[in-house]
Scaffold this motif. Sequence first.
Motif, mmCIF file in Angstrom:
data_model
loop_
_atom_site.group_PDB
_atom_site.id
_atom_site.type_symbol
_atom_site.label_atom_id
_atom_site.label_comp_id
_atom_site.label_asym_id
_atom_site.label_seq_id
_atom_site.Cartn_x
_atom_site.Cartn_y
_atom_site.Cartn_z
ATOM 1 N N ARG A 66 0.815 -1.213 0.000
ATOM 2 C CA ARG A 66 0.000 0.000 0.000
ATOM 3 C C ARG A 66 0.848 1.262 0.000
ATOM 4 O O ARG A 66 0.354 2.333 -0.287
ATOM 5 N N HIS A 67 2.123 1.104 0.310
ATOM 6 C CA HIS A 67 3.036 2.238 0.191
ATOM 7 C C HIS A 67 3.669 2.263 -1.196
ATOM 8 O O HIS A 67 4.584 3.042 -1.442
ATOM 9 N N GLY A 68 3.205 1.367 -2.077
ATOM 10 C CA GLY A 68 3.744 1.312 -3.429
ATOM 11 C C GLY A 68 5.103 0.633 -3.474
ATOM 12 O O GLY A 68 5.842 0.788 -4.436
ATOM 13 N N GLY A 69 5.452 -0.119 -2.455
ATOM 14 C CA GLY A 69 6.756 -0.773 -2.413
ATOM 15 C C GLY A 69 6.663 -2.272 -2.579
ATOM 16 O O GLY A 69 5.609 -2.804 -2.936
ATOM 17 N N SER A 70 7.774 -2.962 -2.325
ATOM 18 C CA SER A 70 7.768 -4.416 -2.452
ATOM 19 C C SER A 70 8.555 -5.020 -1.294
ATOM 20 O O SER A 70 9.371 -4.347 -0.662
#
Lengths: 128, 557
Positions: B522-526
């Motif tokens: 949801r933070h656009g990370g992985s």
Amino acid sequence: MENLGKNILVVDDDPDILDALQFTLEDAGYAVVTSLKGDYAENLHDGNGGLPDLIILDVLLSGKDGRLICRKLKSQDETRHIPIIMISAHPGARESVKEVGADDFLAKPFDVDALLARIAHHLPPRAI
Amino acid sequence: MATHVRKIGQQQNRLNVLKDSERHFRSLLEQSREAMVLLDLNGVVLYASPSTQRLWGYPSRELIGRVAFEGIHPDDQENAAKLLAALVAEPGKSLSITFRFQHRDGSWRWMEGTTTNLLDDAGVGAIVGNYQDITRRKVLEQNLQFLAHASSLLSSSLDFATIWDHLVNLAVPFIADWCAVDILNEQGVFDIAAIAHKDPAKVALVSEYRQAHPIDVNDKFGLPVIIRTKQKEYIPLITDELLVTIAKSEGDLEVVRALGMTSALSVPLIVQDKGIGAITFVTSESRKRLGETDVAMAEELAHRASLALENATLYREAQQAISMRDDFIAVASHELKTPVTSLKMYAQVLQKQLARAGEESQSRSLAKMDAQLDKLTRLINDLLNVSRLQQGRLEFQEEAFDLNEVAQEAIEHIRPTSEKHHIQLEGQIERPVWGDRDRIGQVFTNLLANAIKFSPGADTVIVRLIAEPERAVVSVRDFGIGIEEEHQSSIFNQFYRVTDPDERTFPGLGIGLYISREIIRRHGGSIQVASEKGQGAEFRFTVPYTRTHTALDEGLF
């Protein structure tokens, strides 16, 4: 002790939490008044045995919303200056207590050190 | 003389051969399943084969002299005219065509065949058309198409009202002139769930009539019987006598006569083996009689609608169960936190008091107790988070914050849970990062707790902060039991726990990594893992420096 003479009003609908907070705050040298219901806090005024130096207020009281009490106290000239720390087991309540003018928020369960630090922050030692 | 006689005989023979041949062709044409027509260049019928009687209901003499277009469906006329023009322009040309031709009984027959320009052919001198009736095939095709369309529409919603609405609008005008869905409600009354009519004015008429005359569940005909028996009711032709029988009053009779019904069919809707309602198909304006094909179609449609309804019911029940579970978890976690709050205060204050009194060893025991209470708090929070994540209700509060601080705090927080492990922090991120500070802290805590839990034989955990140009990367490395490759793709799934019989058991709910992955996503990370069995594991996740357009904005998951 430096905290001697400081009065804290604690409002929570759970008697065990009240007990624990009283134990904790008295250990730190504060004078503690506890209240299971919001009515006392809601009707605070100077004549009624004096005003506390700080209030610890639970967000969800049985039958009452602690936030409404906070809003009322923060809207009266007589009580506006009293710092209010709101506490809740719902971490999401942090935002909503800001809106009603609470000075601080702590999610349950909290560290005693964190609680005491916040109290100290809002309650600087009284100049003699 | 003999020669002459022979000549006459030969002529006679030739004539007989010709006559035989003509009989032969005539018989061929008459027996043929195809219609054969000869047209002039304006489309006027010069000849029609006798088979047209069977195909279109007209004897050939009634077709001759007529313009062929007259019988063609209005929607197909333009196409037919273009075809004729193209043919006339090019002698010898042959083109294929599909069109509808009106049978004498008013029905439309689908025809398919070829038309050839033989105007220049000395022997023919006409445009020749050979057509066969493909109505059966066409109807079958349309029905299959209709059912496929119906299936996809019906399964596109899980809301009953929408399903019924789709259904009636599909049925009109394909099957009938009007279609209604009646559902028996909990009070034992039939509600019109949906209704469609070619003529919207009639919808009001039917609704008014039904309001004035609620269906009696004890009626000996109609919906109550259909639901009870789970059998269809089919009236191919509605006669006036029938209306007189069913009408309950003079006024009634007037209304039902005004509806001008020709044919009617009601098929039951069956869910979990129980008749719950019916779909009714009625023809009126079109004067169409519902036939075997319509009945089959209607039954199939009702069957598919019943399946869609059953799915919707099951889905609704599942949703209710999930929602009840999540409400329960919300209440339970709140209730569990209250005693933990008291316990923590007592443990911490007692610890202070013992420390002040110089009781070091007892004070340490209370510190351990406090660490266990933190663990309990994390478990309670994880439970709540996993149910909120599934409902998409986990709140995120975004801000710019110092990742080094969060890493330090998480390490301080987890340190008391293990005396043995030394947690090293390496590297630094100079820039602030963007996101929910507490949630990112939760990811640190989850990964650190795992690193300690799964490395009982090791004493070091390394946390590394790496400043990449586009994002901050966090690595949490342990030297524990490691993760076999076959498990590596599953460990981020919720409730996943290693169940290798050879391995010692590790307690936990199996949701820490799932929550961590959802937070990072949801933070656009992985988030990824690299590990080998027996060699420890390294988890890496990314945190953005600035606000990115992520699922956070859309409130997905």
